[in-house]
Design a protein around this motif. Structure first.
Motif, PDB file in Angstrom:
ATOM      1  N   THR A 343      11.955   2.918  -0.143  1.00 30.68           N
ATOM      2  CA  THR A 343      11.205   2.019  -0.452  1.00 30.68           C
ATOM      3  C   THR A 343      11.984   0.723  -0.245  1.00 30.68           C
ATOM      4  O   THR A 343      13.125   0.745  -0.826  1.00 30.68           O
ATOM      5  CB  THR A 343      10.559   1.886  -1.850  1.00 30.68           C
ATOM      6  OG1 THR A 343       9.822   3.387  -2.176  1.00 30.68           O
ATOM      7  CG2 THR A 343       9.750   0.688  -2.083  1.00 30.68           C
ATOM      8  N   TYR A 344      11.581  -0.379   0.546  1.00 28.48           N
ATOM      9  CA  TYR A 344      12.180  -1.568   0.763  1.00 28.48           C
ATOM     10  C   TYR A 344      11.262  -2.850   0.419  1.00 28.48           C
ATOM     11  O   TYR A 344      10.011  -2.697   0.424  1.00 28.48           O
ATOM     12  CB  TYR A 344      12.638  -1.696   2.309  1.00 28.48           C
ATOM     13  CG  TYR A 344      13.633  -0.734   2.616  1.00 28.48           C
ATOM     14  CD1 TYR A 344      14.951  -1.201   2.879  1.00 28.48           C
ATOM     15  CD2 TYR A 344      13.545   0.586   2.994  1.00 28.48           C
ATOM     16  CE1 TYR A 344      16.006  -0.290   3.393  1.00 28.48           C
ATOM     17  CE2 TYR A 344      14.224   1.265   3.304  1.00 28.48           C
ATOM     18  CZ  TYR A 344      15.543   1.064   3.681  1.00 28.48           C
ATOM     19  OH  TYR A 344      16.403   1.937   4.014  1.00 28.48           O
ATOM     20  N   LEU A 365      15.733 -10.319   4.890  1.00 27.10           N
ATOM     21  CA  LEU A 365      16.585  -9.492   4.237  1.00 27.10           C
ATOM     22  C   LEU A 365      15.411  -8.405   3.341  1.00 27.10           C
ATOM     23  O   LEU A 365      14.587  -8.894   2.720  1.00 27.10           O
ATOM     24  CB  LEU A 365      17.696  -9.919   3.129  1.00 27.10           C
ATOM     25  CG  LEU A 365      18.734 -10.733   3.824  1.00 27.10           C
ATOM     26  CD1 LEU A 365      19.786 -11.400   3.015  1.00 27.10           C
ATOM     27  CD2 LEU A 365      19.456  -9.684   4.636  1.00 27.10           C
ATOM     28  N   TRP A 366      15.598  -7.208   3.808  1.00 29.36           N
ATOM     29  CA  TRP A 366      14.729  -6.278   2.824  1.00 29.36           C
ATOM     30  C   TRP A 366      15.983  -5.289   1.766  1.00 29.36           C
ATOM     31  O   TRP A 366      16.838  -5.150   2.253  1.00 29.36           O
ATOM     32  CB  TRP A 366      14.168  -5.264   3.672  1.00 29.36           C
ATOM     33  CG  TRP A 366      13.396  -6.111   4.847  1.00 29.36           C
ATOM     34  CD1 TRP A 366      13.737  -6.330   6.094  1.00 29.36           C
ATOM     35  CD2 TRP A 366      11.948  -6.220   4.530  1.00 29.36           C
ATOM     36  NE1 TRP A 366      12.580  -7.197   6.405  1.00 29.36           N
ATOM     37  CE2 TRP A 366      11.428  -7.128   5.619  1.00 29.36           C
ATOM     38  CE3 TRP A 366      10.886  -5.928   3.582  1.00 29.36           C
ATOM     39  CZ2 TRP A 366      10.128  -7.529   5.830  1.00 29.36           C
ATOM     40  CZ3 TRP A 366       9.900  -6.266   3.744  1.00 29.36           C
ATOM     41  CH2 TRP A 366       9.281  -7.085   4.746  1.00 29.36           C
ATOM     42  N   HIS A 367      15.477  -5.378   0.599  1.00 27.69           N
ATOM     43  CA  HIS A 367      16.252  -4.684  -0.469  1.00 27.69           C
ATOM     44  C   HIS A 367      15.720  -3.270  -0.561  1.00 27.69           C
ATOM     45  O   HIS A 367      14.522  -3.045  -0.706  1.00 27.69           O
ATOM     46  CB  HIS A 367      16.259  -5.408  -1.727  1.00 27.69           C
ATOM     47  CG  HIS A 367      16.742  -6.873  -1.644  1.00 27.69           C
ATOM     48  ND1 HIS A 367      17.707  -7.065  -2.211  1.00 27.69           N
ATOM     49  CD2 HIS A 367      16.412  -7.957  -1.132  1.00 27.69           C
ATOM     50  CE1 HIS A 367      18.160  -8.378  -2.070  1.00 27.69           C
ATOM     51  NE2 HIS A 367      17.170  -8.814  -1.431  1.00 27.69           N
ATOM     52  N   ARG A 368      16.561  -2.455  -0.341  1.00 24.13           N
ATOM     53  CA  ARG A 368      16.272  -0.815  -0.660  1.00 24.13           C
ATOM     54  C   ARG A 368      16.334  -0.868  -2.275  1.00 24.13           C
ATOM     55  O   ARG A 368      17.321  -0.836  -2.848  1.00 24.13           O
ATOM     56  CB  ARG A 368      17.462  -0.067  -0.052  1.00 24.13           C
ATOM     57  CG  ARG A 368      17.158   1.481  -0.042  1.00 24.13           C
ATOM     58  CD  ARG A 368      18.236   2.338   0.763  1.00 24.13           C
ATOM     59  NE  ARG A 368      18.452   1.961   2.109  1.00 24.13           N
ATOM     60  CZ  ARG A 368      19.522   1.342   2.298  1.00 24.13           C
ATOM     61  NH1 ARG A 368      20.637   1.313   1.563  1.00 24.13           N
ATOM     62  NH2 ARG A 368      19.790   1.192   3.545  1.00 24.13           N
ATOM     63  N   VAL A 369      15.262  -0.561  -2.784  1.00 25.12           N
ATOM     64  CA  VAL A 369      14.964  -0.583  -4.026  1.00 25.12           C
ATOM     65  C   VAL A 369      14.815   1.083  -4.563  1.00 25.12           C
ATOM     66  O   VAL A 369      14.924   1.160  -5.858  1.00 25.12           O
ATOM     67  CB  VAL A 369      13.768  -1.346  -4.601  1.00 25.12           C
ATOM     68  CG1 VAL A 369      13.853  -2.880  -4.285  1.00 25.12           C
ATOM     69  CG2 VAL A 369      12.404  -0.700  -3.810  1.00 25.12           C
ATOM     70  N   ALA A 370      14.637   2.007  -3.660  1.00 25.29           N
ATOM     71  CA  ALA A 370      14.390   3.215  -4.179  1.00 25.29           C
ATOM     72  C   ALA A 370      14.568   4.345  -3.233  1.00 25.29           C
ATOM     73  O   ALA A 370      14.017   3.918  -1.981  1.00 25.29           O
ATOM     74  CB  ALA A 370      13.145   3.476  -4.933  1.00 25.29           C
ATOM     75  N   VAL A 371      15.125   5.574  -3.328  1.00 24.91           N
ATOM     76  CA  VAL A 371      15.099   6.521  -2.569  1.00 24.91           C
ATOM     77  C   VAL A 371      14.853   7.778  -3.144  1.00 24.91           C
ATOM     78  O   VAL A 371      15.788   8.140  -3.940  1.00 24.91           O
ATOM     79  CB  VAL A 371      16.643   6.405  -1.721  1.00 24.91           C
ATOM     80  CG1 VAL A 371      16.609   7.689  -0.745  1.00 24.91           C
ATOM     81  CG2 VAL A 371      16.977   5.376  -0.829  1.00 24.91           C
ATOM     82  N   VAL A 449      -0.580  -9.931   2.826  1.00 29.09           N
ATOM     83  CA  VAL A 449       1.052 -10.255   3.080  1.00 29.09           C
ATOM     84  C   VAL A 449       1.773  -9.106   2.684  1.00 29.09           C
ATOM     85  O   VAL A 449       1.567  -8.309   1.728  1.00 29.09           O
ATOM     86  CB  VAL A 449       1.272 -11.451   2.037  1.00 29.09           C
ATOM     87  CG1 VAL A 449       2.778 -11.698   1.899  1.00 29.09           C
ATOM     88  CG2 VAL A 449       0.432 -12.629   2.162  1.00 29.09           C
ATOM     89  N   VAL A 450       2.530  -8.794   3.596  1.00 30.10           N
ATOM     90  CA  VAL A 450       3.478  -7.706   3.434  1.00 30.10           C
ATOM     91  C   VAL A 450       4.821  -7.843   2.323  1.00 30.10           C
ATOM     92  O   VAL A 450       5.571  -8.822   2.602  1.00 30.10           O
ATOM     93  CB  VAL A 450       4.353  -7.367   4.874  1.00 30.10           C
ATOM     94  CG1 VAL A 450       5.104  -6.127   4.565  1.00 30.10           C
ATOM     95  CG2 VAL A 450       3.118  -6.839   5.941  1.00 30.10           C
ATOM     96  N   LEU A 451       4.607  -7.020   1.464  1.00 28.22           N
ATOM     97  CA  LEU A 451       5.751  -7.205   0.286  1.00 28.22           C
ATOM     98  C   LEU A 451       6.858  -6.259   0.635  1.00 28.22           C
ATOM     99  O   LEU A 451       7.911  -6.535   0.011  1.00 28.22           O
ATOM    100  CB  LEU A 451       4.979  -6.871  -1.119  1.00 28.22           C
ATOM    101  CG  LEU A 451       3.639  -7.458  -1.370  1.00 28.22           C
ATOM    102  CD1 LEU A 451       3.378  -6.992  -2.797  1.00 28.22           C
ATOM    103  CD2 LEU A 451       3.934  -8.950  -1.555  1.00 28.22           C
ATOM    104  N   GLY A 452       6.615  -5.127   1.396  1.00 26.10           N
ATOM    105  CA  GLY A 452       7.764  -4.329   1.710  1.00 26.10           C
ATOM    106  C   GLY A 452       7.148  -3.015   2.536  1.00 26.10           C
ATOM    107  O   GLY A 452       6.046  -3.342   3.081  1.00 26.10           O
TER     108      GLY A 452
END
Length: 864
Positions: A343-344, A365-371, A449-452
Motif C-alpha cells: 500500500t502506497y 512522492l509515494w510513501h510505502r505504508v504497509a506490505v 482524487v487519488v489518495l494512493g
C-alpha cells in the motif's frame, strides 16, 4: 463454509482430488479444532468441534474447557464414578502420551489420568485418546448414535508473543479412523478384526505430508486471521507432524478433510453428463448440461465475491486511526484475494494534512505504508521496507493507475517488464519477487482524487488475475479509499484542534518572582479529546504574579477557540493591573458580546510576595486548595462562588487571603475531581488529601495529585496549576518616601547606589539603576500632581525599581527631535531596562522598570 457430509460408519476417506498419484498415504479425517486460553477457557470452537461434541460455537466460547471436553482430563484431575439418581455417572477415561520426538520408539511415556497419577501439564506436545462421559450405548439400540465416543486427540501448547494457549485437534476413531486403519494397516486377520490405531507425532523431517497439513490447516480455523493460523501451522511443523499410528507399523500424516461439498459434486455430475452427451453426439443434452454448468459456476463466482466483499467490509473501518486503517486494508486481501499487498499513499495523506492538491505526476512522492504477504517471513521486509518514499516514472503501470484512477492488470509480469520495475528500487534486488507473477494495481481514491494505490501480486502457482478480478479490485479500492479518507479527515481535524489548543496553552516559567510554578495538562479521552481547559501565569508590576485557571463549557474546536479568546482577554486586562473582580466582570461582558453560548468558569488570583497575600476572585469555578507550610495541613479556600462567565448581570467579589512563605496554592479544573456516580465533594476531599502529600519538588507534587485523582475512564480534560508561595524577604525590599522637588533627584540616586552596594550589585547595576531612577523621578517632579513621591527597590528574580506618585495620568513614550530639550527620559528607560511599564493605582500611578541580575549574583531561594 458448505455443509460437510459425514463419512459412513467404518467407511474409507476418499483420496483428496489434489493428492498426486503415488504420494504417501495420508489420514484425511474430519477434525475438531479447539483453542484453550491460559485460564482454561475456550477461545476457538470450529464447525468440526460442534459436530463432534454437539455444542454450538456460541455455547462453547468463553466456557471452561473442563466443562465441555473430555480432554479436560489432561489439565485437571480425573474424577471417579458417582452414584446419581439417574444411575452411574461414568468418569472420562483418559490415556495420553507425551512425545519427545527423538525418533526413539521407547522415548515416550503413557500416563493414565487417575487419582494416583496426576494428569500432565502439557509442557510438550501430547497425544492420546479418550471416551466421552456417560455409559456406552445399550445393546440392541439399533442405528441410534452411540453416547460414548472413541476420540483421538493431538494437543500442542502454542508459544509466541501472546499468552500461552493450547491447540487441540480431535477426530472420531469409531468410524472413519478405524476404516482408514483397515485400509492402510490391515495385515491378514488383523485387518478383518480392525487394526489398532493411535494418535502420535512424527519427528520433523522424518515423514512427508507436512506441506499438505500446512496448506489445509488454516481452512478449518476460519475465526483466526491468516497470520495467526500461519504461526500455528509453523509451530505444528516444528514440533512434529500429527500422525495416525496403525498397529505400530505404519504412520500416516494427519490432514484435515471435510469430504466433497455438494456443489462440487453437482458440478462434477454436470461436467460428466456434458462429456457423455458430446460423446454420444447429443448436442441438445450437452448444450443444456453445459448451460446449467455455466450458470452454476457463475453463481458460485458471484457468491464468492459477495462473501469476500462482506468480509472486507467487516474487517476494515473499525477505527478512525489512520495507521490502523491502513493495516486493516492490507490484511483484508491477503491471502483470500492476493498473496502480496503493498500500500502506497501520498505524503499529505500520511501526514494527516488537507486534501492533496492537483493530480500526481512523476515527481510525486509515494510513501510505502504497509506490505502484507504470505511468503516466508522476512522475504519482503528488507527489499521493500515500510516507511520508504519514492516516485514512479511515467512508463510504469503504477503511474498509469494513479493518473487515470483505474485499475491496471498485468496478467503475467514478463522478464523485461520485471527488470524495468526492479530498476526503480536501485540496489535492492526485487526482480525475483515479481518476475512471472500476476499483478493488479488498484487506486485508492475518494471524491475522484487519488489518495494512493495498492500493488497486488499472486504467486506463479496461483491462477492469474482476470477481468473479474479487475472489477473486484476496483470495488475493493472504492471501499478502502472511502475508509482511508474518513480516517484522513478525522486525523486532519484532530491535528488542527490539537495544534490550536497547544498554541493557546502557555509555556509557563517554572520560577516567577517570589514563587515556583508547576503545571499539568491532560487531554480528554477520544470522545472529548479537545477541550477548553486552560491555565496561565502572568507577570504583574510590583513583582506580583497572576495565577489563572479556567474551563470553557463543552469540547471540540469551538471550546478551544473560545478558550483562546478568553485567555487573550485575561492577559490584556491583567497587563493593565485590573482588580480580580473587575477582570472577571470584563470577561463576562466579553462572553456576552461573543454569543449566548459562551459559558466558562474561571479562577483568578494575584500573588503579592512582598505583602504575603493572595487576592482571589471566582466565577463559578471549584475552589482552590491551600497547603500550609507551618503544619502541612490543607483546606479548600472559602470563596464566594460567583456565576460562570457568560451568565451576565452578576457581581464578582475579590477576597484577600494572607499566606506565609512556603505555602502552596493548588488550582485545577473539575475534570480532575469529578467522578461519575460520586459527589464532587468526594473528589475535592481527595484533592486536599493528595495536595498535602509532602514533595521535595513541585513537579513531584503535581505528579502525586495526578496519580491519585486522574481516573482512567475520565471523559473531560484536566488543567492543574500548583504554586509554592516563597515570598520575598523584608531584607530584599527597600522603600523611601520622597518630596516632589528637584533636590530629591540626586538623593534618590545616592539611596539607590547605597542599597545596591549593600546587595553587592553596585558594580553591575549601580550606574544604570541610578540613571533610570533619575529620569523617571525627574518626570514625576516636572509633570505629576500632588506632594509626595515614593521610591521602591525589590531584589527578586530581577531588580525592580518603582516610582509612584498621585497623578493618575500615565506618561507616554515620545520620539524627541534633534533640537528638543525634553522627551527623552522614557526612551532611555526603554533602551536600557529589561522591561518597563506603567499602571494606575488607587491613589495615582506607578512607573517601573526591571534590570536583569548578574548570573552569579542572583539571589538564592531558601529551601522549603
Amino acid at each position: 463454509m458448505a455443509d460437510e457430509p459425514a463419512l459412513p460408519e467404518g467407511g474409507t476417506p476418499p483420496r483428496h482430488p489434489e493428492e498426486p498419484a503415488g504420494a504417501p498415504p495420508s489420514g484425511r479425517l474430519p477434525l475438531a479444532v479447539v483453542v484453550v486460553d491460559l485460564y482454561g477457557l475456550v477461545s476457538h470452537w470450529s464447525t468440526g468441534a460442534r459436530r463432534l461434541f454437539g455444542l454450538s460455537r456460541e455455547e462453547a466460547l468463553g466456557r471452561s474447557a473442563a466443562d465441555l471436553l473430555p480432554i479436560s482430563g489432561v489439565l485437571d484431575d480425573v474424577g471417579t464414578p458417582v452414584e446419581t439418581a439417574g444411575g452411574v455417572a461414568y468418569p472420562t477415561d483418559i490415556v495420553h502420551t507425551t512425545v519427545r520426538l527423538t525418533g526413539d520408539e521407547n522415548d515416550r511415556t503413557t500416563v493414565f489420568g487417575t487419582e494416583e497419577q496426576p494428569p500432565l501439564r502439557l509442557a510438550e506436545p501430547t497425544t492420546g485418546r479418550f471416551y466421552t462421559s456417560g455409559p456406552p450405548a445399550a445393546p440392541g439400540a439399533g442405528a441410534a448414535p452411540p453416547s460414548r465416543l472413541d476420540i483421538l486427540y493431538w494437543a500442542v501448547p502454542l508459544t509466541g508473543p501472546g499468552p500461552l494457549r493450547l491447540l487441540v485437534l480431535a477426530a472420531d476413531a469409531t468410524g472413519p479412523a478405524r476404516g482408514l486403519a483397515a485400509r492402510e494397516g490391515g495385515h491378514g486377520s488383523e485387518a478383518s478384526a480392525g487394526a489398532r490405531i493411535a494418535a502420535g507425532f512424527a519427528p520433523p523431517g522424518t515423514l512427508p505430508g507436512g506441506a499438505e497439513l500446512a496448506r489445509r490447516l488454516p481452512e478449518i480455523m476460519p475465526s483466526m486471521n491468516p497470520r495467526e493460523s500461519g504461526d500455528i501451522t509453523e509451530q505444528l511443523l516444528a514440533t512434529g507432524y500429527p500422525v495416525l499410528e496403525i498397529s505400530h507399523r505404519d504412520r500416516v500424516p494427519l490432514v484435515p478433510d471435510w469430504g466433497v461439498p455438494r456443489r462440487v459434486e453437482r458440478r462434477s455430475r454436470l461436467l460428466r453428463a456434458a462429456a457423455r452427451a458430446r460423446a454420444a453426439e447429443d448436442e441438445e443434452t450437452a448444450g443444456a448440461a453445459e448451460a446449467e454448468l455455466g450458470s452454476e459456476l457463475e453463481y458460485a463466482a458471484v457468491r464468492e465475491r459477495l462473501e469476500f466483499f462482506n468480509e472486507v467490509s467487516a474487517a476494515i473501518g473499525t477505527s478512525l486511526d489512520l495507521g490502523r486503517t491502513i493495516t486493516e486494508v492490507s490484511r483484508a486481501v491477503v491471502p483470500r484475494f492476493t498473496d502480496v499487498a503493498g500500500t502506497y499513499l501520498r505524503e499529505q495523506v500520511v501526514a494527516g494534512e488537507g486534501f492533496p492538491d492537483g493530480p500526481p505526476d512523476a515527481a510525486t512522492l509515494w510513501h510505502r505504508v504497509a506490505v502484507e504477504h504470505n511468503d516466508e517471513p522476512g522475504r519482503w521486509d528488507d527489499v521493500v521496507p515500510v516507511g520508504e518514499s519514492m516516485p514512479f516514472p511515467v512508463h510504469t503501470p503504477f503511474f498509469r493507475c494513479m493518473t487515470t484512477g483505474q485499475p491496471v492488470l498485468v496478467e503475467r509480469i514478463a522478464e523485461p517488464a520485471a527488470r524495468q520495475i526492479a530498476a526503480q528500487f536501485e540496489k535492492r534486488d526485487i526482480f525475483p519477487l515479481i518476475n512471472g507473477r500476476s499483478m493488479l494495481v488498484v487506486p485508492l481514491k475518494a471524491r475522484q482524487v487519488v489518495l494512493g494505490f495498492m500493488i497486488l501480486l499472486r504467486h506463479r502457482s496461483r491462477a492469474p488475475f482476470n477481468d473479474m478480478d479487475r472489477v473486484t479490485g476496483a470495488e475493493l479500492a472504492a471501499r478502502a479509499g472511502l475508509v482511508l479518507d474518513n480516517a484522513r479527515i478525522y486525523t486532519h481535524q484532530e491535528n488542527v484542534a490539537e495544534t490550536l489548543q497547544d498554541s493557546m496553552l502557555p509555556r509557563v516559567r517554572p520560577r516567577m518572582a517570589g514563587c515556583d510554578i508547576a503545571t499539568r495538562y491532560l487531554p480528554g479521552t477520544r470522545l472529548g479529546r479537545i477541550g477548553g481547559d486552560w491555565f496561565d501565569t502572568i507577570r504583574l508590576p510590583g513583582s506580583r504574579t497572576a495565577l489563572v485557571v479556567g474551563d470553557v463549557m463543552g469540547h471540540g474546536l469551538h471550546a478551544a477557540a473560545m478558550m483562546g479568546q478568553l485567555r487573550t482577554a485575561v492577559q490584556t486586562m491583567a497587563a493593565m493591573d485590573t482588580e480580580p473582580a473587575q477582570l472577571l466582570r470584563g470577561l463576562d461582558d466579553l462572553a456576552q458580546r461573543l454569543g449566548e453560548h459562551y459559558l466558562a468558569t474561571c479562577l483568578y488570583a494575584v500573588y503579592d510576595p512582598v505583602r504575603g497575600e493572595l487576592r482571589i476572585a471566582n466565577a463559578g469555578h471549584i475552589p482552590p486548595v491551600v497547603v500550609r507550610a507551618a503544619d502541612g495541613g490543607s483546606a479548600l479556600l472559602e470563596l464566594p462562588t460567583g456565576a460562570p462567565i457568560g451568565v451576565g448581570r452578576v457581581a464578582f467579589e475579590t477576597v484577600t487571603v494572607p499566606v506565609e512563605p512556603g505555602d502552596r496554592l493548588v488550582m485545577c479544573t473539575d475534570g480532575l475531581v469529578e467522578v461519575r456516580g460520586q459527589d464532587i465533594g468526594t473528589g475535592l476531599a481527595a484533592l486536599c488529601e493528595s495536595a498535602a502529600h509532602p514533595a521535595a519538588a513541585m513537579d513531584e507534587a503535581c505528579d502525586t495529585v495526578i496519580r491519585a485523582l486522574a481516573a482512567a475512564d475520565r471523559k473531560d480534560d484536566v488543567a492543574l496549576l500548583m504554586a509554592r508561595l516563597n515570598g520575598i524577604p523584608a531584607g530584599d525590599v527597600a522603600r523611601w518616601p520622597l518630596e516632589r522637588t528637584a533636590r530629591e533627584v540626586p538623593r534618590a540616586r545616592r539611596l539607590v547606589r547605597e542599597r545596591l552596594a549593600r546587595w553587592d550589585l553596585a558594580g553591575a547595576l549601580g550606574d544604570t539603576a541610578a540613571l533610570l531612577v533619575s529620569e523617571i523621578l525627574t518626570n514625576a517632579v516636572r509633570h505629576a500632581r500632588g506632594g509626595t513621591v515614593a521610591l521602591r527597590l525589590v531584589r527578586a528574580d530581577a531588580l525592580l525599581c518603582e516610582i509612584s506618585d498621585e497623578d493618575p495620568e500615565l506618561p507616554k513614550l515620545a520620539e524627541a527631535g534633534a533640537a528638543d530639550e525634553h522627551g527623552r527620559g522614557l526612551a532611555v528607560v526603554s533602551a536600557l531596562a529589561r522591561s518597563w511599564g506603567t499602571s494606575r493605582t488607587a491613589r495615582g500611578k506607578t512607573v517601573w522598570f526591571e534590570l536583569a541580575l548578574p548570573a552569579r549574583r542572583r539571589h538564592p531561594r531558601p529551601a522549603r
